[in-house]
Scaffold this motif. Sequence first.
Motif, short mmCIF file in Angstrom:
data_model
loop_
_atom_site.label_atom_id
_atom_site.label_comp_id
_atom_site.label_asym_id
_atom_site.label_seq_id
_atom_site.Cartn_x
_atom_site.Cartn_y
_atom_site.Cartn_z
N TYR A 164 -42.02 -37.98 67.52
CA TYR A 164 -43.25 -38.65 67.95
C TYR A 164 -42.96 -40.09 68.32
CZ TYR A 164 -45.46 -34.62 65.75
OH TYR A 164 -45.82 -33.35 65.41
N ALA A 165 -43.92 -40.74 68.98
CA ALA A 165 -43.75 -42.13 69.40
C ALA A 165 -43.89 -43.11 68.24
CB ALA A 165 -44.76 -42.48 70.49
N ASP A 166 -44.74 -42.78 67.27
CA ASP A 166 -45.06 -43.79 66.26
C ASP A 166 -44.93 -43.31 64.82
OD1 ASP A 166 -47.13 -42.01 66.30
OD2 ASP A 166 -48.72 -43.48 66.56
N ARG A 167 -44.19 -42.23 64.60
CA ARG A 167 -43.96 -41.78 63.22
C ARG A 167 -42.67 -40.98 63.16
NH1 ARG A 167 -46.68 -36.62 61.95
NH2 ARG A 167 -47.71 -35.84 63.80
N PRO A 168 -42.16 -40.71 61.97
CA PRO A 168 -40.86 -40.03 61.84
C PRO A 168 -40.88 -38.61 62.40
CG PRO A 168 -41.49 -41.06 59.77
CD PRO A 168 -42.68 -41.15 60.68
N ALA A 169 -39.71 -38.13 62.77
CA ALA A 169 -39.55 -36.76 63.25
C ALA A 169 -39.86 -35.78 62.12
CB ALA A 169 -38.12 -36.54 63.75
N VAL A 170 -40.29 -34.57 62.51
CA VAL A 170 -40.63 -33.52 61.56
C VAL A 170 -39.78 -32.30 61.87
CG1 VAL A 170 -42.46 -32.00 60.71
CG2 VAL A 170 -43.00 -34.36 61.36
N GLY A 171 -39.29 -31.65 60.82
CA GLY A 171 -38.51 -30.44 61.03
C GLY A 171 -37.55 -30.24 59.87
N PRO A 172 -36.79 -29.21 59.92
CA PRO A 172 -36.72 -28.28 61.04
C PRO A 172 -37.77 -27.17 60.96
CG PRO A 172 -35.08 -27.68 59.42
CD PRO A 172 -35.77 -28.93 58.91
N TYR A 173 -38.20 -26.73 62.13
CA TYR A 173 -38.97 -25.50 62.28
C TYR A 173 -37.92 -24.44 62.57
CZ TYR A 173 -43.04 -28.52 62.74
OH TYR A 173 -44.01 -29.45 62.52
N GLU A 174 -37.89 -23.39 61.77
CA GLU A 174 -36.84 -22.37 61.92
C GLU A 174 -37.42 -21.08 62.47
OE1 GLU A 174 -34.87 -22.21 58.12
OE2 GLU A 174 -33.88 -24.13 58.47
N LEU A 175 -36.78 -20.56 63.52
CA LEU A 175 -37.25 -19.36 64.20
C LEU A 175 -36.07 -18.47 64.50
CD1 LEU A 175 -39.24 -21.55 66.67
CD2 LEU A 175 -40.33 -20.09 64.97
N GLU A 176 -36.35 -17.21 64.79
CA GLU A 176 -35.29 -16.27 65.16
C GLU A 176 -35.72 -15.47 66.38
OE1 GLU A 176 -33.40 -12.43 63.06
OE2 GLU A 176 -33.00 -14.32 61.99
N ILE A 177 -34.77 -15.27 67.28
CA ILE A 177 -34.99 -14.45 68.47
C ILE A 177 -34.01 -13.29 68.39
CG2 ILE A 177 -34.94 -14.33 70.99
CD1 ILE A 177 -35.58 -17.58 69.18
N ALA A 178 -34.53 -12.08 68.45
CA ALA A 178 -33.71 -10.88 68.33
C ALA A 178 -32.70 -10.80 69.47
CB ALA A 178 -34.60 -9.63 68.33
N PRO A 179 -31.61 -10.05 69.27
CA PRO A 179 -30.62 -9.89 70.34
C PRO A 179 -31.24 -9.27 71.60
CG PRO A 179 -29.81 -8.97 68.27
CD PRO A 179 -31.24 -9.31 68.07
#
Length: 132
Positions: free
Chosen positions: A51-66
């Motif tokens: 974001y422009a005015d606050r700390p980064a957030v994460g990680p968002y964890e996701l999975e995509i099948a083969p």
Amino acid sequence: MQAFGKKRWAIAGGHIPLESNGPEPEFTSRDELAVLNCSDSAARIRMHIHYADRPAVGPYELEIAPRRVRHIRFNDLIFPEALPLDEAFGAVIDADVPVVVQFTRLDGGTRARSAVATAAYVARTSSRRRPR
């Protein structure tokens, strides 16, 4: 099929529109990723939101099948925290295998709805022979 794409992607122009007009969920204003995994193994994605005015957030964890594609709405990301509407953000996406990422936005806030999409990854092909 041989896997292709990149392991790191960046989206600079995120902004989930505040207003929506029309039936949900098809006309809900949103920013969205389409992630294509052409490899023979699952792709594990870790995404950080900046974001422009606050700390980064994460990680968002996701999975995509083969050998699959997955559409991910930023509106649906809730852990570690939900993304605020009507606030500019950027995203850094890291994958453990090469993937292709495309970013789209649907602004359903007016009757004249608009959609924006980035160009997808272009696989480099060359008929030139490499020097030995």
